[in-house]
Design an enzyme around this catalytic site. Structure first.
Site, mmCIF file in Angstrom:
data_model
loop_
_atom_site.group_PDB
_atom_site.id
_atom_site.type_symbol
_atom_site.label_atom_id
_atom_site.label_comp_id
_atom_site.label_asym_id
_atom_site.label_seq_id
_atom_site.Cartn_x
_atom_site.Cartn_y
_atom_site.Cartn_z
ATOM 1 N N ARG A 1 5.532 -5.944 -10.699
ATOM 2 C CA ARG A 1 6.106 -7.272 -10.908
ATOM 3 C C ARG A 1 7.539 -7.374 -10.412
ATOM 4 N NH1 ARG A 1 2.345 -6.883 -15.365
ATOM 5 N NH2 ARG A 1 3.920 -5.746 -16.564
ATOM 6 N N GLU B 1 4.844 6.463 -24.010
ATOM 7 C CA GLU B 1 4.511 6.715 -25.406
ATOM 8 C C GLU B 1 3.670 7.990 -25.520
ATOM 9 O OE1 GLU B 1 2.354 4.427 -29.157
ATOM 10 O OE2 GLU B 1 2.045 3.734 -27.109
#
Lengths: 182, 260
Positions: free
Chosen positions: B148, B185
């Site tokens: 993006r 994560e």
């Protein structure tokens, strides 16, 4: 149609900025690398200008860009001609409701997705990518837009590999490229 | 047409997301867990991939560069786009961003900028706000983070006369690259940049659509600094302030348009 044949003076500068990297992603493939074009602000601007000059004022309301290098060329064109930009993505990247179009690769298949509601019936659309090879990805992109009821006015790429005959796979839709590579 | 399908909640310019019947609050068990990096074991020497928790970062910030602009003249109004002046364009930009609950997994509120791209005025205003800030500041590099960042970076680069440098996932860039590992994560990822794309001493921006924990932006900063560039500022459309990405950037300035 290729601007190369029209011999616009900007084309030579664009062509010389594209780097060919041998044996990428696999042996035997001569990869057309547009990142070196992006490092030259004038050549990058000329690239966009050539597309904008062609499409401005033609009532095109959608520029659809194919992930990921179509995301580099599509938005500047969209902004300049006053169209919305619609990203066409690999699976599971777009959140929310999507429509999917599968297409064939050399080995196996892949899938392109577009957001439901991004495009309305009757809109006039461009499909933009950095390069057309076999035309499979562009064809999938066109199918997505047409399923949503849009009219694909043209496919636009910086580079064409004419030996791979992608132009013939576009269902008769026009293709506009700036440079060819044999 | 798209708006009828949306679960809409306007992103405020300077306040946290409002709770409303339209908006599912994040699950208290899994708050934005997709973006919270795992801590690195204490006592281990910092490596290029260990900048993944604030504890490690206190001793080794992702970069020590101070201020935007020139060394002695930071860019004005650092941090938030025209918040104090309440630029009238921001309201439309903010309301054009769609929030999708439970994507990519449950408990996450995904900030979807594709609806902003469908609003020609909002998209143009977004780019203009960045261009107005960065034009004429001697910035020669705009680095955009896949994918993006590829949408917002090139229009900015073109308007300010800078080159555009894509920062990509592994094995996408052909030819010689430098790689920077960073933590997720669960596990790690790698960001790559072309060798030779950026020269020593160049002034650079890093662009992405959103900053969450700041891990990706930190990796981008490290890549640019490894080749001797000076990262003037990181610029994103959206910040998720609860994830404290700004803090993770340390001395590196961050400029954003809307707060999610």
């Amino acid at each position: 149609m290729s601007a190369f044949r029209d011999q616009d003076p900007r084309i030579h500068g664009i062509q010389t900025k594209i780097r060919v990297v041998p044996d990428f992603p696999r042996e035997g493939i001569m990869f057309q690398d547009i990142t070196t074009l992006l490092l030259d602000p004038k050549a990058f601007k000329d690239t966009i200008d050539l597309f904008v000059e062609r499409y401005k004022g033609k009532n095109i309301s959608v520029v659809a860009g194919i992930e990921a290098r179509g995301f580099i060329f599509g938005p500047p064109i969209a902004l300049a001609i006053g169209a919305k930009f619609v990203p066409l993505r690999k699976p599971k990247k777009l959140p929310g409701e999507v429509i999917k179009e599968e297409y064939v690769l050399e080995y196996g298949s892949d899938c392109l997705e577009m957001h439901v509601g991004a495009v309305s019936a009757g809109e006039r659309a461009l499909v933009v990518d950095d390069l057309i090879a076999t035309g499979g990805t562009l064809r999938a992109a066109m199918n997505l837009l047409e399923r949503a009821g849009a009219e694909v006015v043209e496919c636009a790429c910086v580079i064409e590999l004419p030996d791979l005959k992608g132009r013939e796979r576009l269902n008769g839709k026009p293709l506009y490229v700036l440079v060819e590579s044999h | 047409m798209l708006r009828r399908l949306l679960l809409r909640s306007p992103n405020s310019i300077s306040q946290p997301l409002p709770t409303s019947h339209q908006l599912l609050p994040p699950s208290p068990k899994v708050p934005f867990s997709a973006w919270i990096a795992a801590a690195s074991p204490a006592g281990q020497p910092p490596s290029s991939c260990s900048h993944n928790c604030r504890l490690a970062l206190r001793s080794l910030r992702c970069a020590a560069a101070g201020g935007g602009g020139t060394e002695s003249q930071p860019l004005p109004n650092q941090g938030m786009a025209a918040q104090n002046e309440k630029d009238p364009r921001l309201a439309r930009i903010s309301s054009s961003i769609r929030v999708i609950p439970d994507f990519p997994k449950k408990g996450v509120l995904f900030q979807d900028i594709t609806t902003l791209l469908l609003d020609t005025e909002a998209f143009k205003d977004t780019i203009d706000l960045f261009v107005e800030r960065y034009k004429g500041k001697g910035i020669s590099v705009v680095a955009g983070i896949e994918a993006r960042g590829f949408i917002f970076g090139p229009p900015i680069a073109l308007a300010i006369g800078a080159k555009f440098v894509p920062l990509r996932k592994p094995n996408k860039l052909p030819g010689e690259v430098i790689s920077e590992e960073y933590s997720l994560e669960y596990g790690k990822d790698v960001m790559e940049m072309h060798v030779g794309a950026v020269q020593e001493g160049e002034r650079a921006l890093v662009i992405d659509d959103l900053i969450a924990t700041g891990g990706t932006l930190c990796a981008a900063i490290r890549l640019l600094e490894r080749v001797g560039a000076h990262v003037v500022e990181c610029a994103c459309v959206i910040e998720l302030p609860e994830l404290k990405g700004r803090e993770r950037l340390g001395d590196n300035p961050l400029f954003i348009l809307v707060s999610g």
